[in-house]
Design an enzyme around this catalytic site. Structure first.
Site, PDB file in Angstrom:
ATOM      1  N   PHE A   1     -58.607  10.374  39.301  1.00  0.00           N
ATOM      2  CA  PHE A   1     -58.824   9.302  40.268  1.00  0.00           C
ATOM      3  C   PHE A   1     -57.566   9.144  41.105  1.00  0.00           C
ATOM      4  O   PHE A   1     -56.470   9.449  40.627  1.00  0.00           O
ATOM      5  CB  PHE A   1     -59.137   7.978  39.555  1.00  0.00           C
ATOM      6  CG  PHE A   1     -60.605   7.813  39.259  1.00  0.00           C
ATOM      7  CD1 PHE A   1     -61.255   8.696  38.406  1.00  0.00           C
ATOM      8  CD2 PHE A   1     -61.342   6.788  39.841  1.00  0.00           C
ATOM      9  CE1 PHE A   1     -62.614   8.563  38.139  1.00  0.00           C
ATOM     10  CE2 PHE A   1     -62.694   6.638  39.577  1.00  0.00           C
ATOM     11  CZ  PHE A   1     -63.324   7.527  38.731  1.00  0.00           C
TER      12      PHE A   1
ATOM     13  N   ASN B   1     -51.632  -3.736  35.387  1.00  0.00           N
ATOM     14  CA  ASN B   1     -52.165  -3.666  36.745  1.00  0.00           C
ATOM     15  C   ASN B   1     -53.556  -4.291  36.779  1.00  0.00           C
ATOM     16  O   ASN B   1     -54.054  -4.748  35.750  1.00  0.00           O
ATOM     17  CB  ASN B   1     -52.173  -2.220  37.249  1.00  0.00           C
ATOM     18  CG  ASN B   1     -53.021  -1.350  36.357  1.00  0.00           C
ATOM     19  OD1 ASN B   1     -54.231  -1.533  36.260  1.00  0.00           O
ATOM     20  ND2 ASN B   1     -52.391  -0.400  35.667  1.00  0.00           N
TER      21      ASN B   1
ATOM     22  N   LYS C   1     -37.957 -11.914  21.807  1.00  0.00           N
ATOM     23  CA  LYS C   1     -38.282 -12.437  23.129  1.00  0.00           C
ATOM     24  C   LYS C   1     -37.014 -12.619  23.972  1.00  0.00           C
ATOM     25  O   LYS C   1     -36.010 -13.145  23.470  1.00  0.00           O
ATOM     26  CB  LYS C   1     -38.999 -13.785  22.964  1.00  0.00           C
ATOM     27  CG  LYS C   1     -39.498 -14.362  24.256  1.00  0.00           C
ATOM     28  CD  LYS C   1     -40.154 -15.721  24.031  1.00  0.00           C
ATOM     29  CE  LYS C   1     -40.304 -16.421  25.358  1.00  0.00           C
ATOM     30  NZ  LYS C   1     -40.545 -17.839  25.226  1.00  0.00           N
TER      31      LYS C   1
ATOM     32  N   ASP D   1     -47.013   4.165  35.533  1.00  0.00           N
ATOM     33  CA  ASP D   1     -46.136   5.282  35.889  1.00  0.00           C
ATOM     34  C   ASP D   1     -44.762   5.126  35.245  1.00  0.00           C
ATOM     35  O   ASP D   1     -43.995   6.083  35.170  1.00  0.00           O
ATOM     36  CB  ASP D   1     -45.980   5.353  37.418  1.00  0.00           C
ATOM     37  CG  ASP D   1     -47.266   5.820  38.087  1.00  0.00           C
ATOM     38  OD1 ASP D   1     -48.023   6.563  37.442  1.00  0.00           O
ATOM     39  OD2 ASP D   1     -47.517   5.426  39.238  1.00  0.00           O
TER      40      ASP D   1
HETATM   41  N1  CTP Z   1     -52.483   9.190  35.714  1.00  0.00           N
HETATM   42  C1  CTP Z   1     -52.198   9.591  34.434  1.00  0.00           C
HETATM   43  N2  CTP Z   1     -51.014   9.255  33.870  1.00  0.00           N
HETATM   44  C2  CTP Z   1     -50.108   8.523  34.537  1.00  0.00           C
HETATM   45  C3  CTP Z   1     -50.394   8.094  35.853  1.00  0.00           C
HETATM   46  C4  CTP Z   1     -51.599   8.434  36.418  1.00  0.00           C
HETATM   47  O1  CTP Z   1     -53.020  10.266  33.819  1.00  0.00           O
HETATM   48  N3  CTP Z   1     -48.981   8.184  33.942  1.00  0.00           N
HETATM   49  C5  CTP Z   1     -53.770   9.587  36.297  1.00  0.00           C
HETATM   50  C6  CTP Z   1     -54.741   8.442  36.546  1.00  0.00           C
HETATM   51  O2  CTP Z   1     -55.553   8.225  35.415  1.00  0.00           O
HETATM   52  C7  CTP Z   1     -55.531   8.961  37.733  1.00  0.00           C
HETATM   53  C8  CTP Z   1     -54.554   9.854  38.460  1.00  0.00           C
HETATM   54  O3  CTP Z   1     -53.519  10.171  37.539  1.00  0.00           O
HETATM   55  O4  CTP Z   1     -56.635   9.751  37.326  1.00  0.00           O
HETATM   56  C9  CTP Z   1     -53.940   9.271  39.701  1.00  0.00           C
HETATM   57  O5  CTP Z   1     -53.381   8.030  39.428  1.00  0.00           O
HETATM   58  P1  CTP Z   1     -52.682   7.191  40.574  1.00  0.00           P
HETATM   59  O6  CTP Z   1     -52.104   5.944  39.995  1.00  0.00           O
HETATM   60  O7  CTP Z   1     -53.596   7.089  41.755  1.00  0.00           O
HETATM   61  O8  CTP Z   1     -51.542   8.185  41.056  1.00  0.00           O
HETATM   62  P2  CTP Z   1     -50.154   8.593  40.500  1.00  0.00           P
HETATM   63  O9  CTP Z   1     -50.256   9.963  39.900  1.00  0.00           O
HETATM   64  O10 CTP Z   1     -49.601   7.527  39.630  1.00  0.00           O
HETATM   65  O11 CTP Z   1     -49.327   8.780  41.862  1.00  0.00           O
HETATM   66  P3  CTP Z   1     -48.800   7.669  42.905  1.00  0.00           P
HETATM   67  O12 CTP Z   1     -48.198   6.585  42.081  1.00  0.00           O
HETATM   68  O13 CTP Z   1     -47.806   8.454  43.700  1.00  0.00           O
HETATM   69  O14 CTP Z   1     -49.965   7.240  43.740  1.00  0.00           O
END
Ligand code: CTP
Length: 407
Positions: free
Chosen positions: A326, A213, A292, A282
């Site tokens: 965050f 990302n 590959k 996620d």
């Molecule tokens: N986070 C985490 N582990 C993951 C995903 C997210 O620890 N696998 C943490 C991030 O470091 C951040 C918080 O969760 O502090 C929120 O991340 P964000 O990407 O905004 O949200 P998500 O929990 O992924 O939810 P959504 O995708 O529904 O926005």
């Protein structure tokens, strides 16, 4: 503060002579003082007075030097002066200077220096009472205070114009005391161990490709740096970023969300404060091929399985740690940040509108909303990420007090 470097900007007012006493007072405290005078200041006091007192050349602050070379030298010098000094003190700060600082008008050395200077700023205004009370001056002052500058005085008394009222330059001892306070390093995180995660993660698709990302890691690194500067032990667990590690932090580099999970869970028991600024994947690819993937004319789908939510697991395991998450959102910031605070058992969530131009991902500035376990949300206006980092840490300490969590 012995060894500190102060740049003293002198504005054009009757009180300019008191700036000479201020320069001496700062030197008696062990500061090295660089005086910058505006053109108007030189109508009141001669530069020689300051040069003699500070044993340093005085910058007389005009860009209209006789030769192009001199102009260039002075145009470059304000950057050097901005970087070399720990504090910018302006005394007397005239109504004209306050207006120029408030609006970023940079027509001479001092006003240009102001824009280039990134450290603490102390303003000691002095002017006639009516000017001080004018709505324009009040508005400029409100802008400058909101920017985090320290304003000392003015005091009340008989003014040079013959009237009595507020407008006198504050006493030299008071300005000196404030300067020393601003120069003193804040060590309010001593005894804390702050675990910060930063940057993106990379989830491999095959040996040469990955999903990631746009996180640059700048916010997390700024937080790690600020916490270390304030005396904390800092463990920084970072995904792949293009940033130098801040001095004094223990850096653990990871690539994938799974590696970050392991590193965080290992460090968690040592931490007293956890700040999860990383943009963690996620999903990751199930069964990554060892060779590959070759292209073909047919459609190709990735089989993604959910990654473990590190923050949610911290929320489950936490004992006395204060946990900051965050929330990177493109809409419904407050509601989403609040939902994440509850569902992941955080004490604070830093909400970030990542769709807005010039802030959030990849940029040097940010504008965030802090949703707290107790109390109303706090909006932090757009500012460099370093300043935002300091404000987040201020809020963490306030929250700790509110929650009575022992360190
Ligand atoms: N986070 C985490 N582990 C993951 C995903 C997210 O620890 N696998 C943490 C991030 O470091 C951040 C918080 O969760 O502090 C929120 O991340 P964000 O990407 O905004 O949200 P998500 O929990 O992924 O939810 P959504 O995708 O529904 O926005």
């Amino acid at each position: 503060m012995p060894g500190s470097r102060v740049v003293l900007g002198v504005g054009g007012g009757v009180a300019a002579y008191k700036a000479a006493e201020l320069a001496r007072s700062l030197m008696e405290e062990g500061c090295r003082v660089q005086v910058v005078m505006t053109g108007a200041a030189m109508e009141f006091v001669r530069p020689l007075t300051f040069a003699a007192l500070t044993a340093n050349k005085v910058i007389t602050g005009l860009f209209n030097q006789s030769s192009g070379e001199e102009m260039l030298a002075s145009a470059v010098e304000h950057i050097a002066v901005a970087q070399e000094n720990d504090l910018l003190a302006v005394a007397p700060a005239t109504a004209d200077l306050l207006a120029k600082f408030a609006h970023g008008i940079a027509g001479d050395f001092l006003t240009t220096l102001y824009l280039a200077f990134q450290g603490p700023v102390l303003l000691a205004p002095a002017m006639n009472t009516a000017m001080w009370e004018h709505p324009a001056t009040r508005a400029n002052l409100a802008t400058l205070t909101k920017r985090g500058h320290s304003v000392v005085g003015p005091g009340s008394g008989l003014l040079a114009c013959g009237t009595t009222g507020p407008g006198r330059l504050a006493e030299v001892e008071i300005i000196t005391a404030e300067a020393l306070r601003l120069l003193r390093p804040v060590r309010d995180l001593e005894g804390e161990t702050v675990l910060v995660t930063a940057g993106p993660t990379r989830e491999p698709i095959d040996p040469v490709r990955f999903i990631s990302n746009r996180s640059s890691g700048k916010m997390g690194y700024a937080l790690a740096e600020a916490a270390a500067n304030r005396g904390a032990q800092v463990i920084l667990i970072s995904g792949p970023v293009d940033l130098a590690p801040p001095p004094g932090v223990s850096l653990i580099r990871v690539q994938t969300a799974a590696e970050m999970y392991q590193a965080v869970m290992t460090a968690l028991p040592k931490a007293t404060i956890v700040i999860k600024a990383a943009a963690v994947a996620d999903y990751h690819v199930a069964n990554v091929p060892s060779q590959k993937v070759k292209k073909s004319a047919t459609r190709y789908s990735l089989d993604l399985e959910p990654a473990q939510d590190i923050l949610a697991e911290i929320g489950r395991r936490k004992t006395s740690q204060l946990v900051v998450g965050f929330a990177a959102e493109t809409q419904n910031l407050v509601a989403e940040a609040r939902r994440k605070l509850e569902s992941k058992n955080c004490d604070m969530v830093v909400g970030n509108l990542v769709s807005a131009a010039g802030i959030g991902f990849e940029s040097d500035e940010n504008e965030v909303l802090l949703v707290l376990r107790t109390g109303e949300p706090v909006q932090l206006p757009r500012a460099p990420k370093r300043r935002i980092a300091g404000q987040i840490l201020d809020q963490v300490l306030r929250l700790r007090l509110a929650l009575h969590t022992p360190a």
